[in-house]
Design an enzyme around this catalytic site. Structure first.
Site, short mmCIF file in Angstrom:
data_model
loop_
_atom_site.label_atom_id
_atom_site.label_comp_id
_atom_site.label_asym_id
_atom_site.label_seq_id
_atom_site.Cartn_x
_atom_site.Cartn_y
_atom_site.Cartn_z
N SER A 139 0.83 -1.20 0.00
CA SER A 139 0.00 0.00 0.00
C SER A 139 0.87 1.25 0.00
CB SER A 139 -0.97 -0.04 1.19
OG SER A 139 -1.99 0.92 1.03
N ASP A 166 -8.93 -5.06 -5.47
CA ASP A 166 -8.38 -4.25 -4.38
C ASP A 166 -9.23 -3.00 -4.19
OD1 ASP A 166 -6.83 -2.55 -2.73
OD2 ASP A 166 -4.97 -3.37 -3.51
N HIS A 195 -6.71 -6.38 -0.29
CA HIS A 195 -5.65 -5.38 -0.35
C HIS A 195 -4.39 -6.01 0.25
CE1 HIS A 195 -4.01 -1.36 -0.47
NE2 HIS A 195 -3.83 -1.31 0.84
#
Length: 532
Positions: free
Chosen positions: A244, A471, A501
């Site tokens: 991320s 995602d 994710h």
């Protein structure tokens, strides 16, 4: 308080749900950009002294590893890691432009490679946020990386401004509770003012409690810290896994130090070409897609699914619940109430991973049929970094501080109101929620640094860029954009057809084989490889 813009990663969310630590992003725009805070007043110097020291520079290859204590409240609390975990601190310049000036201590954690004879080196992890504590998160998920631990020391850290690395503290626990409950989808002038007042309160508290540190928690400074960690760990090249926001940090590192890149994996990728508004709109679409996928799966597996047949029916059920909560919050066993904002946060939290979909179904069932909000509130607390005792980690404070110093853009209430139709069209559930989050940086005391991160990395070794089609927080298009920006021969895309994710941590055998082969053996897959 907003929670959905960079996303913390499925790993971070799961860590929160079971131990207590994760995050996302707050970005925003105001009509003016104040000059960076300068720590020159006596009060500033006193505050600086509490977060930094003045002795020397970075301790290259001189880390004092010792047995780890339990994570601090700032890191997310929990118990001391079992096994052969070691902790240390590394001194780095507060301002990299002044390497002989004040320093801060960065908190590190590691577990040694199991096969010392065939050890490759250190593998550093950043779990996203920005704001997630690597010291608290890595031990909770070491089993996920067991194959990599065979030949790597697994290492993580609290980035500057996070946890025990000069962590940014803003509101106290009670005030943070109140901020998290404020209507984050205001539909009246009074509600807009309440949200603005809440943002202003957070900003003032951050400036008062962490002002001297605020100009220096940017991603470029964190990337320079990474290179000092590489040197202190004794590695010629940086081997790194970023999830991320950690992908943005990795991309910025590759731009600054292309010839120091070893084997780097960027998983669930922040799109480096987007401004905050574009990112927020993409997330509204991404979370709506994940919600639709959840409702479809729920309808097929549970006859009593709380969102019925899903689709328009399910969306209508959820929007009706949220509208009701705006006027009448639900009670919980803790004595706290589930507000509309906390419910939205809880729903978003559960969409980071398929593993938390059952909790979402249970939470929606409780709220719609039993009139209680316990499970959704627990999910919201997880994403906000609140432990069962009511204490908050630095997650959300650091999230805002890092995001606001990184992004030059500032958004006004009028900017958001003009864009609301587009956001609502993208997601009837999350549109307004993500749009109003853009005002979080209004009035921030430090000017943002860039329009978007620079990640071009000509001359770097191939970097694996992993995107997942379902995602919610970092749509798969971001991986393609990152690979393109890294440059020809550098960015190598791998796409996972699936949900969640954090692709590697889903345990998908195909993706695990590819990533392990790359990190352990240096095998670079064909660009455009797809796993399902």
């Amino acid at each position: 308080m907003q929670t959905v813009v960079r996303g913390a990663g499925a790993v971070g969310l799961a860590a929160l749900l079971f131990t207590g630590a994760v995050g996302c992003q707050d970005d925003g725009r105001s009509t003016a950009e104040p000059a960076p805070t300068s720590p020159t007043s006596p009060a500033d110097r006193a505050a600086m002294a509490a977060a930094a020291t003045t002795s020397g520079g970075p301790s290259a290859r001189n880390l004092d590893w010792h047995t780890c204590a339990a994570p601090s409240t700032a890191q997310g609390a929990g118990t001391a890691p079992a096994g052969d975990w070691q902790c240390a601190t590394l001194k780095v310049p507060l301002d990299h432009a002044d390497p002989g000036g004040r320093t801060i201590d960065l908190a590190l954690i590691r577990t040694p490679a199991k096969d010392a004879q065939h050890r490759i080196g250190s593998l550093l992890f950043n779990f996203g946020g920005p704001g997630a504590s690597g010291v608290a998160t890595l031990p909770a998920f070491a089993a996920t990386y067991d194959s990599l631990n065979s030949r790597y020391d697994l290492v993580s850290f609290d980035p500057r401004g996070v946890g025990d690395s000069a962590g940014v503290h803003c509101l106290d626990d009670r005030a943070t509770d109140a901020s998290a409950a404020v209507d984050s989808t205001p539909s009246s002038p009074e509600a807009v003012k309440a949200l603005d007042d809440s943002n202003a309160q957070v900003t003032a508290a951050c400036e008062h409690n962490a002002g001297p540190v605020l100009p220096y928690v940017d991603t470029e400074s964190a990337a320079r810290d990474l290179d000092l960690m590489r040197q202190a760990l004794g590695d010629e090249k940086l081997s790194y896994v970023g999830i991320s926001y950690g992908t943005e940090l990795g991309g910025v590192y590759a731009h600054l130090f292309p010839h120091q890149v070893g084997r780097m994996v960027l998983d669930s990728v922040v799109d480096p070409t987007q401004d905050p508004q574009q990112s927020a709109l993409g997330q509204a679409q991404g979370f709506q897609l994940a919600l639709d996928d959840f409702m479809k799966a729920c309808a097929s597996q549970a006859p009593a699914c709380p969102t019925g047949g899903g689709g328009a029916e399910g969306t209508a059920t959820i929007t009706a619940l949220l509208k009701k909560l705006e006027q009448s919050p639900l009670p919980t066993a803790s004595g706290r109430q589930l507000t509309e904002s906390l419910a939205l946060t809880g729903i978003a939290a559960a969409l980071y991973s398929q593993e938390t979909w059952p909790a979402l179904a249970a939470g929606l069932t409780e709220a719609t049929r039993q009139g209680t909000g316990d499970t959704l509130l627990q999910l919201a607390d997880a994403l906000l970094g609140r432990d069962p005792q009511g204490h908050y980690s630095t997650l959300m404070s650091a999230n805002r501080a890092i995001s606001c110093v990184d992004s030059r853009q500032r958004y006004s209430d009028q900017d958001v109101q003009q864009q609301l139709p587009q956001f609502d069209s993208a997601s009837p559930v999350f549109g307004a929620f993500t749009a109003w989050g853009l005002t979080s940086c209004t009035g921030w005391p430090v000017a943002g640094r860039t329009d978007h991160p620079e990640v071009s990395a000509a001359g770097a070794a191939p970097i694996l860029v992993v995107g997942t089609t379902g995602d919610p927080a970092t749509p798969v298009e971001g991986a393609r954009a990152m690979a393109q920006e890294l440059g020809p021969g550098v960015g190598v895309t791998v796409t996972l057809q699936g949900e969640g994710h954090g692709g590697y941590n889903t345990g998908n055998p195909c993706l695990k084989k590819i990533v392990d082969g790359y990190l352990l053996d240096g095998t670079v897959p064909a660009d455009g490889t797809t796993c399902s």
